[in-house]
Scaffold this motif. Sequence first.
Motif, PDB file in Angstrom:
ATOM      1  N   ALA A  30       0.845  -1.189   0.000  1.00  0.00           N
ATOM      2  CA  ALA A  30       0.000   0.000   0.000  1.00  0.00           C
ATOM      3  C   ALA A  30       0.886   1.247   0.000  1.00  0.00           C
ATOM      4  N   PRO A  31       0.369   2.377  -0.458  1.00  0.00           N
ATOM      5  CA  PRO A  31       1.162   3.606  -0.444  1.00  0.00           C
ATOM      6  C   PRO A  31       1.645   3.934   0.969  1.00  0.00           C
ATOM      7  N   PRO A  32       2.886   4.402   1.129  1.00  0.00           N
ATOM      8  CA  PRO A  32       3.427   4.682   2.465  1.00  0.00           C
ATOM      9  C   PRO A  32       3.071   6.083   2.965  1.00  0.00           C
ATOM     10  N   PRO A  33       2.281   6.209   4.033  1.00  0.00           N
ATOM     11  CA  PRO A  33       2.022   7.524   4.614  1.00  0.00           C
ATOM     12  C   PRO A  33       3.319   8.118   5.165  1.00  0.00           C
ATOM     13  N   LEU A  34       3.518   9.405   4.966  1.00  0.00           N
ATOM     14  CA  LEU A  34       4.716  10.060   5.471  1.00  0.00           C
ATOM     15  C   LEU A  34       4.397  11.458   5.943  1.00  0.00           C
ATOM     16  N   ASP A  35       5.362  12.049   6.637  1.00  0.00           N
ATOM     17  CA  ASP A  35       5.236  13.433   7.080  1.00  0.00           C
ATOM     18  C   ASP A  35       6.622  14.040   7.178  1.00  0.00           C
ATOM     19  N   VAL A  36       6.725  15.314   6.826  1.00  0.00           N
ATOM     20  CA  VAL A  36       7.968  16.046   7.032  1.00  0.00           C
ATOM     21  C   VAL A  36       7.653  17.320   7.805  1.00  0.00           C
ATOM     22  N   GLU A  37       8.545  17.678   8.717  1.00  0.00           N
ATOM     23  CA  GLU A  37       8.471  18.959   9.398  1.00  0.00           C
ATOM     24  C   GLU A  37       9.547  19.850   8.791  1.00  0.00           C
ATOM     25  N   ARG A  46      13.640  24.310   4.466  1.00  0.00           N
ATOM     26  CA  ARG A  46      14.275  23.004   4.484  1.00  0.00           C
ATOM     27  C   ARG A  46      13.533  22.031   5.394  1.00  0.00           C
ATOM     28  N   ILE A  47      13.772  20.756   5.197  1.00  0.00           N
ATOM     29  CA  ILE A  47      13.211  19.706   6.042  1.00  0.00           C
ATOM     30  C   ILE A  47      14.052  19.559   7.306  1.00  0.00           C
ATOM     31  N   VAL A  48      13.392  19.451   8.465  1.00  0.00           N
ATOM     32  CA  VAL A  48      14.103  19.246   9.732  1.00  0.00           C
ATOM     33  C   VAL A  48      13.858  17.850  10.309  1.00  0.00           C
ATOM     34  N   SER A  49      12.835  17.155   9.834  1.00  0.00           N
ATOM     35  CA  SER A  49      12.597  15.771  10.236  1.00  0.00           C
ATOM     36  C   SER A  49      11.680  15.117   9.219  1.00  0.00           C
ATOM     37  N   ALA A  50      11.811  13.800   9.108  1.00  0.00           N
ATOM     38  CA  ALA A  50      11.003  13.047   8.147  1.00  0.00           C
ATOM     39  C   ALA A  50      10.662  11.684   8.733  1.00  0.00           C
ATOM     40  N   ALA A  51       9.484  11.195   8.386  1.00  0.00           N
ATOM     41  CA  ALA A  51       9.046   9.880   8.874  1.00  0.00           C
ATOM     42  C   ALA A  51       8.210   9.193   7.814  1.00  0.00           C
ATOM     43  N   VAL A  52       8.334   7.869   7.743  1.00  0.00           N
ATOM     44  CA  VAL A  52       7.570   7.064   6.786  1.00  0.00           C
ATOM     45  C   VAL A  52       7.030   5.831   7.507  1.00  0.00           C
ATOM     46  N   SER A  67      13.828  10.172  11.014  1.00  0.00           N
ATOM     47  CA  SER A  67      15.140  10.792  11.134  1.00  0.00           C
ATOM     48  C   SER A  67      15.008  12.292  11.298  1.00  0.00           C
ATOM     49  N   LEU A  68      15.851  12.835  12.170  1.00  0.00           N
ATOM     50  CA  LEU A  68      16.053  14.273  12.177  1.00  0.00           C
ATOM     51  C   LEU A  68      16.912  14.631  10.971  1.00  0.00           C
ATOM     52  N   VAL A  69      16.849  15.897  10.545  1.00  0.00           N
ATOM     53  CA  VAL A  69      17.643  16.361   9.408  1.00  0.00           C
ATOM     54  C   VAL A  69      18.207  17.744   9.741  1.00  0.00           C
ATOM     55  N   ASN A  70      19.508  17.901   9.587  1.00  0.00           N
ATOM     56  CA  ASN A  70      20.133  19.210   9.783  1.00  0.00           C
ATOM     57  C   ASN A  70      19.779  20.094   8.590  1.00  0.00           C
ATOM     58  N   ASP A 118       4.261  18.335   1.026  1.00  0.00           N
ATOM     59  CA  ASP A 118       5.301  17.367   1.364  1.00  0.00           C
ATOM     60  C   ASP A 118       6.116  16.987   0.129  1.00  0.00           C
ATOM     61  N   TRP A 119       5.419  16.753  -0.995  1.00  0.00           N
ATOM     62  CA  TRP A 119       6.136  16.358  -2.208  1.00  0.00           C
ATOM     63  C   TRP A 119       7.100  17.449  -2.663  1.00  0.00           C
ATOM     64  N   GLN A 120       6.642  18.697  -2.680  1.00  0.00           N
ATOM     65  CA  GLN A 120       7.513  19.768  -3.149  1.00  0.00           C
ATOM     66  C   GLN A 120       8.726  19.953  -2.244  1.00  0.00           C
ATOM     67  N   MET A 121       8.533  19.836  -0.931  1.00  0.00           N
ATOM     68  CA  MET A 121       9.669  19.949  -0.022  1.00  0.00           C
ATOM     69  C   MET A 121      10.658  18.810  -0.264  1.00  0.00           C
ATOM     70  N   ILE A 122      10.140  17.594  -0.429  1.00  0.00           N
ATOM     71  CA  ILE A 122      10.991  16.431  -0.667  1.00  0.00           C
ATOM     72  C   ILE A 122      11.704  16.553  -2.016  1.00  0.00           C
TER      73      ILE A 122
END
Length: 335
Positions: A30-37, A46-52, A67-70, A118-122
Amino acid sequence: MRGRDSAPRPAGRARAPAPGRGPRRRPPGAPPPLDVETTGLARDDRIVSAAVYRLDAQGNVEDHWYSLVNPQRDPGPVWIHGLTSDVLAGAPLFKDIAEEFAGRLADRVLVAHNAIFDWQMIAREYARAETTAPVRQRLCTIALSKELNLPLPNHKLESLAAHFGVVQQRAHHALDDARVLAEAFRPSLHAAAQGGVRLPLLECRPLTEWSDSAAVPRVGHQASYRGGSSWRPSRKRPACPHPNPGRFEDGKPLKQGMRVAFSGDTSVERELLEDRAIEAGLHVATSVSRLTSLLVTNDPDSATSKTVKAKSFGTPVVDEAAFTQLLRDVAPAGE
């Protein structure tokens, strides 16, 4: 980044592959739900954290990753995502997690709440890393809830969660938001299958960086990327040959040369709508100004920069369905 108040979780990742091993490829599920902060909502943020959350074909959770992201700059609204400069200084750069992140998205549809954001940030983060995300389609749970006619008071993630009885633990923390989305997505997916409702899939087109401006502050690293960049889709569009006749008026047809802007996700793929507008002789604008003739959005109450500007300028607003009808009878320039 989507709202107010959030407390940080300890830095780290959940269920990552063992050291020295690349991301494992699994059969498509199934499609993977995700989120980025993120540090903000602008194109150079910029992205500071991401989860899938990865799901199987029945929508059950296989595993999750975080993961956190610098961000290599100021973290932005700490009061929302709770991630301070000190916490992010020791986090990996996006290019360091890009392969692992891609392994969890490969061959699957990206699912997110307000998926276009989310897509545009990624996509921009992958462009900065000089590669592309292995994503060809996205599914927005806002659009899906509309297709299902869910009786929601608004389009916030917490409203979708409450409808399906999902308890939020840390709103605006990427891992918990992805979990909530996964738990709400499963019954949505089953309801769509039972009701014969089509999934509102949209194409994901990679974005490319084409110009840079002055450097921006970093978090824990020397400058190597210049922020403030401008972005554009991977293809160019022809200039409109007609002068702008002014604003659209309700009850009258569109006229060739009118400046039309789009905001938010659409049922018909965005670029197809833009192509139709251009073929009809309209000017597709990437922003809203006092010269904009019309804004097309399915969510006029959203707080996007385009809808806010449209309200302040008094720019007419119509939804996608109305715009599609108007495209059938566009008046020639000069009439």
